[in-house]
Write a protein that holds these residues in place. Structure first.
Motif, PDB file in Angstrom:
ATOM      1  N   VAL A  62       7.587   1.667  -4.116  1.00 55.07           N
ATOM      2  CA  VAL A  62       6.700   2.759  -3.714  1.00 55.07           C
ATOM      3  C   VAL A  62       6.029   3.391  -4.930  1.00 55.07           C
ATOM      4  N   ALA A  63       6.793   3.633  -5.983  1.00 53.66           N
ATOM      5  CA  ALA A  63       6.203   4.226  -7.199  1.00 53.66           C
ATOM      6  C   ALA A  63       5.145   3.295  -7.785  1.00 53.66           C
ATOM      7  N   TYR A  64       5.418   2.003  -7.784  1.00 50.18           N
ATOM      8  CA  TYR A  64       4.438   1.043  -8.291  1.00 50.18           C
ATOM      9  C   TYR A  64       3.178   1.042  -7.420  1.00 50.18           C
ATOM     10  N   ASP A  65       3.377   1.077  -6.112  1.00 47.59           N
ATOM     11  CA  ASP A  65       2.241   1.106  -5.190  1.00 47.59           C
ATOM     12  C   ASP A  65       1.412   2.386  -5.338  1.00 47.59           C
ATOM     13  N   GLN A  66       2.042   3.449  -5.843  1.00 51.82           N
ATOM     14  CA  GLN A  66       1.324   4.707  -6.056  1.00 51.82           C
ATOM     15  C   GLN A  66       0.635   4.770  -7.415  1.00 51.82           C
ATOM     16  N   GLY A  67       0.789   3.707  -8.219  1.00 56.17           N
ATOM     17  CA  GLY A  67       0.013   3.623  -9.449  1.00 56.17           C
ATOM     18  C   GLY A  67       0.778   3.669 -10.762  1.00 56.17           C
ATOM     19  N   TRP A  68       2.101   3.797 -10.723  1.00 54.94           N
ATOM     20  CA  TRP A  68       2.851   3.810 -11.974  1.00 54.94           C
ATOM     21  C   TRP A  68       3.154   2.399 -12.427  1.00 54.94           C
ATOM     22  N   THR A  69       3.277   2.230 -13.711  1.00 55.85           N
ATOM     23  CA  THR A  69       3.601   0.920 -14.258  1.00 55.85           C
ATOM     24  C   THR A  69       5.106   0.701 -14.193  1.00 55.85           C
ATOM     25  N   SER A  70       5.510  -0.549 -14.340  1.00 45.67           N
ATOM     26  CA  SER A  70       6.943  -0.859 -14.345  1.00 45.67           C
ATOM     27  C   SER A  70       7.647  -0.155 -15.505  1.00 45.67           C
ATOM     28  N   GLY A  71       6.977  -0.024 -16.636  1.00 39.93           N
ATOM     29  CA  GLY A  71       7.561   0.675 -17.782  1.00 39.93           C
ATOM     30  C   GLY A  71       7.797   2.145 -17.500  1.00 39.93           C
ATOM     31  N   ILE A  73       8.171   3.567 -14.548  1.00 40.89           N
ATOM     32  CA  ILE A  73       9.230   3.675 -13.532  1.00 40.89           C
ATOM     33  C   ILE A  73      10.592   3.428 -14.175  1.00 40.89           C
ATOM     34  N   GLY A  74      10.680   2.393 -15.003  1.00 41.60           N
ATOM     35  CA  GLY A  74      11.942   2.072 -15.662  1.00 41.60           C
ATOM     36  C   GLY A  74      12.467   3.208 -16.520  1.00 41.60           C
ATOM     37  N   ARG A  75      11.567   3.899 -17.211  1.00 41.34           N
ATOM     38  CA  ARG A  75      11.995   5.040 -18.040  1.00 41.34           C
ATOM     39  C   ARG A  75      12.622   6.133 -17.198  1.00 41.34           C
ATOM     40  N   ARG A  76      12.153   6.311 -15.971  1.00 39.85           N
ATOM     41  CA  ARG A  76      12.683   7.363 -15.079  1.00 39.85           C
ATOM     42  C   ARG A  76      13.931   6.926 -14.333  1.00 39.85           C
ATOM     43  N   LEU A  77      14.222   5.634 -14.356  1.00 38.15           N
ATOM     44  CA  LEU A  77      15.417   5.119 -13.688  1.00 38.15           C
ATOM     45  C   LEU A  77      16.409   4.624 -14.728  1.00 38.15           C
ATOM     46  N   ALA A  78      16.934   5.534 -15.495  1.00 39.23           N
ATOM     47  CA  ALA A  78      17.980   5.268 -16.494  1.00 39.23           C
ATOM     48  C   ALA A  78      17.534   4.290 -17.568  1.00 39.23           C
ATOM     49  N   GLY A  79      16.247   4.277 -17.898  1.00 37.55           N
ATOM     50  CA  GLY A  79      15.761   3.451 -18.993  1.00 37.55           C
ATOM     51  C   GLY A  79      15.784   1.963 -18.703  1.00 37.55           C
ATOM     52  N   ARG A  80      15.576   1.600 -17.465  1.00 42.47           N
ATOM     53  CA  ARG A  80      15.597   0.179 -17.109  1.00 42.47           C
ATOM     54  C   ARG A  80      14.400  -0.560 -17.697  1.00 42.47           C
ATOM     55  N   ASP A  81      14.607  -1.821 -17.976  1.00 46.14           N
ATOM     56  CA  ASP A  81      13.566  -2.682 -18.527  1.00 46.14           C
ATOM     57  C   ASP A  81      12.489  -2.921 -17.465  1.00 46.14           C
ATOM     58  N   PRO A  82      11.226  -3.042 -17.867  1.00 45.77           N
ATOM     59  CA  PRO A  82      10.158  -3.298 -16.889  1.00 45.77           C
ATOM     60  C   PRO A  82      10.370  -4.554 -16.051  1.00 45.77           C
ATOM     61  N   THR A  83      11.013  -5.579 -16.612  1.00 50.01           N
ATOM     62  CA  THR A  83      11.259  -6.778 -15.810  1.00 50.01           C
ATOM     63  C   THR A  83      12.268  -6.509 -14.693  1.00 50.01           C
ATOM     64  N   THR A  84      13.178  -5.577 -14.909  1.00 55.00           N
ATOM     65  CA  THR A  84      14.127  -5.184 -13.870  1.00 55.00           C
ATOM     66  C   THR A  84      13.375  -4.505 -12.726  1.00 55.00           C
ATOM     67  N   ILE A  85      12.399  -3.685 -13.063  1.00 54.09           N
ATOM     68  CA  ILE A  85      11.591  -2.999 -12.052  1.00 54.09           C
ATOM     69  C   ILE A  85      10.762  -4.031 -11.281  1.00 54.09           C
ATOM     70  N   HIS A  86      10.210  -4.993 -11.992  1.00 56.19           N
ATOM     71  CA  HIS A  86       9.441  -6.054 -11.334  1.00 56.19           C
ATOM     72  C   HIS A  86      10.333  -6.806 -10.345  1.00 56.19           C
ATOM     73  N   HIS A  87      11.548  -7.125 -10.752  1.00 59.39           N
ATOM     74  CA  HIS A  87      12.496  -7.818  -9.877  1.00 59.39           C
ATOM     75  C   HIS A  87      12.806  -6.971  -8.643  1.00 59.39           C
ATOM     76  N   ALA A  88      12.993  -5.672  -8.830  1.00 63.86           N
ATOM     77  CA  ALA A  88      13.285  -4.775  -7.705  1.00 63.86           C
ATOM     78  C   ALA A  88      12.132  -4.769  -6.709  1.00 63.86           C
ATOM     79  N   ARG A  89      10.911  -4.737  -7.208  1.00 65.19           N
ATOM     80  CA  ARG A  89       9.736  -4.768  -6.326  1.00 65.19           C
ATOM     81  C   ARG A  89       9.703  -6.073  -5.526  1.00 65.19           C
TER      82      ARG A  89
END
Length: 122
Positions: A62-71, A73-89
């Protein structure tokens, strides 16, 4: 008796300032916590329990669909790597058609986020 001045209070409208990236993503996290019935700290945290992971994945999508980058989003979710966010999406795309309960909750979260964005909160 002396004269008294009557004060006039003038209301000045401040220009709308959108929330910070941190505050905006936190709104999505809080909405997801309510919809998925999990604590917001569990969404942000490092747990791999399925009910927390599914809520976290929904937030990422949802955050990605609203315009935030994976980086961002990852910073706001305990410093997760952008590839982890991509995998979650990507996981949302897999589980949405297979799990009606998850799909309904995800769709509610996406609708709430769209409404918040329409009001200028995201």
């Amino acid at each position: 008796m002396g004269s008294r001045e009557v004060g006039v209070v003038v209301s000045v409208r401040r220009p709308f300032t959108p929330p910070s990236e941190k505050a905006a993503i936190r709104l999505i996290i809080d909405e997801a916590a309510e919809i998925f019935r999990v604590p917001a700290t569990g969404i942000i945290g490092l747990s791999r329990k399925q009910h927390l992971v599914r809520a976290r994945q929904a937030v990422c999508r949802v955050a990605y669909d609203q315009g935030w980058t994976s980086g961002e989003i990852g910073r706001r979710l305990a410093g997760r790597d952008p590839t982890t966010i991509h995998h979650a999406r990507w996981q949302v795309d897999i589980h949405h058609p297979r799990d009606p309960s998850f799909a309904a909750r995800f769709d509610r979260l996406a609708a709430r986020a769209a409404a918040l964005k329409g009001k200028g909160y995201l």
